[in-house]
Scaffold this motif. Structure first.
Motif, PDB file in Angstrom:
ATOM      1  N   ASP B 147      43.953  17.863  25.935  1.00 27.34           N
ATOM      2  CA  ASP B 147      42.548  18.186  25.751  1.00 27.34           C
ATOM      3  C   ASP B 147      41.716  17.006  25.436  1.00 27.34           C
ATOM      4  OD1 ASP B 147      40.375  19.885  25.669  1.00 27.34           O
ATOM      5  OD2 ASP B 147      41.166  21.167  23.928  1.00 27.34           O
ATOM      6  N   HIS B 148      40.243  17.116  25.307  1.00 22.32           N
ATOM      7  CA  HIS B 148      39.419  16.151  24.994  1.00 22.32           C
ATOM      8  C   HIS B 148      39.680  15.806  23.310  1.00 22.32           C
ATOM      9  CE1 HIS B 148      36.917  18.175  28.267  1.00 22.32           C
ATOM     10  NE2 HIS B 148      37.248  16.906  28.766  1.00 22.32           N
ATOM     11  N   LYS B 149      39.772  14.540  23.290  1.00 22.48           N
ATOM     12  CA  LYS B 149      40.010  13.952  21.907  1.00 22.48           C
ATOM     13  C   LYS B 149      39.558  12.641  21.777  1.00 22.48           C
ATOM     14  CE  LYS B 149      44.797  12.768  22.701  1.00 22.48           C
ATOM     15  NZ  LYS B 149      44.420  11.266  22.950  1.00 22.48           N
ATOM     16  N   PRO B 150      39.218  12.054  20.538  1.00 21.24           N
ATOM     17  CA  PRO B 150      38.653  10.650  20.920  1.00 21.24           C
ATOM     18  C   PRO B 150      39.962   9.688  20.632  1.00 21.24           C
ATOM     19  CG  PRO B 150      38.557  11.441  18.545  1.00 21.24           C
ATOM     20  CD  PRO B 150      38.972  12.834  19.438  1.00 21.24           C
ATOM     21  N   GLY B 151      39.472   8.275  21.100  1.00 24.89           N
ATOM     22  CA  GLY B 151      40.382   7.358  21.203  1.00 24.89           C
ATOM     23  C   GLY B 151      40.835   6.764  22.316  1.00 24.89           C
ATOM     24  N   ASP B 152      40.723   7.401  23.444  1.00 18.55           N
ATOM     25  CA  ASP B 152      41.073   6.841  24.744  1.00 18.55           C
ATOM     26  C   ASP B 152      40.415   7.684  25.746  1.00 18.55           C
ATOM     27  OD1 ASP B 152      42.475   9.275  24.879  1.00 18.55           O
ATOM     28  OD2 ASP B 152      44.628   8.463  25.257  1.00 18.55           O
ATOM     29  N   CYS B 153      40.881   7.628  27.196  1.00 20.21           N
ATOM     30  CA  CYS B 153      40.167   8.338  28.112  1.00 20.21           C
ATOM     31  C   CYS B 153      39.887   9.526  27.878  1.00 20.21           C
ATOM     32  CB  CYS B 153      41.124   7.872  29.654  1.00 20.21           C
ATOM     33  SG  CYS B 153      42.757   8.835  29.659  1.00 20.21           S
ATOM     34  N   TYR B 158      32.670  12.862  25.980  1.00 21.74           N
ATOM     35  CA  TYR B 158      32.719  13.580  24.575  1.00 21.74           C
ATOM     36  C   TYR B 158      32.627  12.930  23.309  1.00 21.74           C
ATOM     37  CZ  TYR B 158      33.894  17.283  27.856  1.00 21.74           C
ATOM     38  OH  TYR B 158      33.694  18.375  28.794  1.00 21.74           O
ATOM     39  N   PHE B 159      32.990  11.841  23.143  1.00 22.98           N
ATOM     40  CA  PHE B 159      33.144  11.271  21.791  1.00 22.98           C
ATOM     41  C   PHE B 159      32.747   9.697  22.060  1.00 22.98           C
ATOM     42  CE2 PHE B 159      36.451  14.316  22.021  1.00 22.98           C
ATOM     43  CZ  PHE B 159      36.143  15.139  20.692  1.00 22.98           C
ATOM     44  N   SER B 160      32.264   9.054  20.790  1.00 25.84           N
ATOM     45  CA  SER B 160      31.531   7.723  21.150  1.00 25.84           C
ATOM     46  C   SER B 160      33.029   6.788  21.142  1.00 25.84           C
ATOM     47  CB  SER B 160      30.560   7.336  19.879  1.00 25.84           C
ATOM     48  OG  SER B 160      31.345   7.740  18.641  1.00 25.84           O
ATOM     49  N   ASP B 161      33.872   7.077  20.327  1.00 22.93           N
ATOM     50  CA  ASP B 161      35.150   6.688  20.340  1.00 22.93           C
ATOM     51  C   ASP B 161      36.128   6.963  21.626  1.00 22.93           C
ATOM     52  OD1 ASP B 161      37.407   5.337  19.814  1.00 22.93           O
ATOM     53  OD2 ASP B 161      38.071   6.614  18.228  1.00 22.93           O
ATOM     54  N   TYR B 162      35.950   5.993  22.783  1.00 20.22           N
ATOM     55  CA  TYR B 162      36.651   6.309  23.676  1.00 20.22           C
ATOM     56  C   TYR B 162      37.018   4.898  24.534  1.00 20.22           C
ATOM     57  CZ  TYR B 162      32.893   5.663  27.173  1.00 20.22           C
ATOM     58  OH  TYR B 162      31.933   5.037  28.000  1.00 20.22           O
ATOM     59  N   SER B 163      38.075   5.169  25.701  1.00 20.20           N
ATOM     60  CA  SER B 163      38.151   3.908  26.379  1.00 20.20           C
ATOM     61  C   SER B 163      38.564   4.359  27.773  1.00 20.20           C
ATOM     62  CB  SER B 163      39.485   3.040  25.853  1.00 20.20           C
ATOM     63  OG  SER B 163      40.618   3.674  26.059  1.00 20.20           O
ATOM     64  N   ASN B 164      38.697   3.634  28.766  1.00 17.50           N
ATOM     65  CA  ASN B 164      39.086   3.979  30.184  1.00 17.50           C
ATOM     66  C   ASN B 164      40.664   3.917  30.084  1.00 17.50           C
ATOM     67  OD1 ASN B 164      36.608   4.530  30.909  1.00 17.50           O
ATOM     68  ND2 ASN B 164      35.949   2.437  30.935  1.00 17.50           N
ATOM     69  N   VAL B 166      44.889   5.045  28.416  1.00 20.77           N
ATOM     70  CA  VAL B 166      45.780   5.736  28.110  1.00 20.77           C
ATOM     71  C   VAL B 166      45.986   5.115  26.766  1.00 20.77           C
ATOM     72  CG1 VAL B 166      48.299   6.836  27.950  1.00 20.77           C
ATOM     73  CG2 VAL B 166      46.757   6.685  30.189  1.00 20.77           C
ATOM     74  N   GLY B 167      45.754   5.971  25.533  1.00 19.15           N
ATOM     75  CA  GLY B 167      45.987   5.639  24.086  1.00 19.15           C
ATOM     76  C   GLY B 167      47.204   6.093  23.573  1.00 19.15           C
ATOM     77  N   SER B 168      47.596   5.484  22.404  1.00 18.58           N
ATOM     78  CA  SER B 168      48.745   5.821  21.540  1.00 18.58           C
ATOM     79  C   SER B 168      48.932   7.290  21.393  1.00 18.58           C
ATOM     80  CB  SER B 168      48.852   4.870  20.586  1.00 18.58           C
ATOM     81  OG  SER B 168      47.914   5.017  19.721  1.00 18.58           O
ATOM     82  N   THR B 169      47.539   7.802  20.735  1.00 22.53           N
ATOM     83  CA  THR B 169      47.551   9.307  20.738  1.00 22.53           C
ATOM     84  C   THR B 169      48.233  10.125  21.662  1.00 22.53           C
ATOM     85  OG1 THR B 169      45.999   8.739  18.911  1.00 22.53           O
ATOM     86  CG2 THR B 169      46.549  10.961  19.295  1.00 22.53           C
ATOM     87  N   SER B 170      47.575   9.996  22.706  1.00 22.23           N
ATOM     88  CA  SER B 170      47.948  10.600  24.011  1.00 22.23           C
ATOM     89  C   SER B 170      49.360  10.819  24.235  1.00 22.23           C
ATOM     90  CB  SER B 170      47.248  10.287  25.309  1.00 22.23           C
ATOM     91  OG  SER B 170      45.761  10.642  24.999  1.00 22.23           O
TER      92      SER B 170
END
Lengths: 196, 207
Positions: B147-153, B158-164, B166-170
């Motif tokens: 789902d949508h969540k902050p921290g990565d793509c 949706y969130f100001s904290d994002y990147s393009n 794949v993040g560690s949380t995903s």
């Protein structure tokens, strides 16, 4: 005896078939159980405004309006891919609105909004419209279906319930207008309206 | 050991009948997974190998961006996203087109237990290569269950904290949820027999 073996053979074939049914999860367009699957749509929005001013600058029209009708629309198909036999189409709906008040811009008495999705499948932040619902809408004209309108961002759709604004997606616009009275929100929108 | 042929045949038939009933019940229940209380956050599809077809994306820079996103999911998670060039058995289909100011730039179909799903890139909108990678990353992330969540793509748009990327949380969510469905039900993904991510039988236990 032969009949018994034939029956056993038939049962064994049935077992094999059911086993395949369980393991085959790659049958196109269906769920693993073979039954039609219920799908939903998830979107990456092209534009999320940081402020109401930024939203208004991208929306030449702002109105309050009531949903008068919901109709199936023309599916979205990539213009250059028309005719590809396997090209999936994206369902749309036409939402017919009776315009009550124009906050800025110009609009017909009844306008039609183009919405991605169908009655059964929709983007999470853009649920189905219901006849009779009232909305504050910041809109622009559709480029793919002239004469229709779209919000430039999901933030441009705000439900009004009992005179209170209820944005459907979190963000700066929801923080600015969410929970405000309809009149208060309209005044704020009018103040940031782009030059006409 | 000394029963008559008729009695042995009857026993075989009985055992087969029990097996049929058992498999029928299993087949029927597999379409009614109770996972996640109806939330769309977790939409696993019983496989670790998601064959992916991207040559259906006509625009080369969008195809390249989607390819980078596929490689990121494949390299960072326990999932195999084997790139294929034919539609046969592909589970993730990339598409692109000019769909107008709809106003989404990326769209993914998600559902429980689906055979295959499409994602769409809307080239009406101008984006940098990196942003197209981020959009592709999010749409593929939806198809594999996130789902949508902050921290990565998954936070893009949706969130100001994002990147393009794949993040560690995903990565952690995929590892945890595929092994242990969040509703507490037993893992019932189909295990393969290979340690090769390019294999059709990519194996969870080696992940």
């Amino acid at each position: 005896m032969i009949r018994l073996f034939s029956l056993a053979g038939a049962l064994a074939a049935l077992v094999v078939w059911l086993g395949l049914l369980q393991s085959d999860g790659e049958s196109a367009g269906a769920s693993d159980s073979g039954s039609p699957a219920v799908a939903s749509l998830r979107a990456t929005w092209a534009f999320r405004p940081d402020s109401l001013k930024e939203l208004a600058d991208n929306a030449p029209l702002a109105v309050t309006a009531t949903v008068a009708g919901v109709e199936p629309g023309e599916p979205l198909i990539a213009s250059e891919d028309v005719g590809e036999p396997d090209e999936p189409s994206i369902p749309t709906q036409r939402i017919v609105f009776d315009v009550e008040e124009i906050l800025y811009g110009s609009a017909p008495a009844q306008l039609v909004l183009l919405k991605t999705g169908s009655a059964d499948t929709w983007i999470d932040d853009d649920p189905p419209y219901q006849v009779g619902e009232r909305y504050l809408l910041l809109l622009t004209e559709s480029t793919s279906q002239p004469g229709l309108y779209v919000p430039p961002a999901p933030d441009g759709r705000m439900l009004v319930v009992d005179g209170v604004v209820q944005p459907l997606i979190a963000g700066p616009i929801a923080e600015t207008l969410g929970g405000r009275t309809e009149e208060g929100a309209e005044n704020t929108i009018t103040q940031v309206s782009p030059p006409q | 050991m000394t029963g008559s042929p008729t009695r042995r045949s009857s026993s075989v038939l009985g055992a087969l009948a029990v097996l049929v009933v058992s498999l029928t019940a299993g087949a029927a229940s597999s379409g009614a997974h109770p996972c996640c209380g109806g939330s769309s956050q977790w939409l696993h599809q019983h496989r670790l190998q998601y064959k992916t077809i991207l040559n259906t994306i006509d625009t080369s820079r969008l195809r390249d961006a989607a390819s980078e996103a596929r490689q990121a999911w494949r390299d960072r998670t326990i999932l195999g996203l084997k790139l294929v060039t034919t539609h046969e058995n592909a589970r993730i289909h990339g598409r692109d087109g000019n769909y107008g100011n709809v106003p989404w730039v990326g769209l993914a179909e998600t559902c429980f237990h689906c055979g295959h799903r499409d994602f769409f890139l809307n080239k009406y909108y101008n984006q940098t290569d990196s942003e197209w990678k981020g959009t592709s990353c999010q749409e593929m992330g939806h198809i594999i269950g996130l789902d949508h969540k902050p921290g990565d793509c998954m936070g893009k748009g949706y969130f100001s904290d994002y990147s393009n990327h794949v993040g560690s949380t995903s990565v952690d969510h995929i590892r945890t949820y595929y092994r242990n469905p969040p509703d507490g039900s037993a893992t019932h993904i189909q295990l393969g027999t290979s340690s090769d991510k390019e294999s059709d039988a990519w194996d969870l236990l080696s992940g």
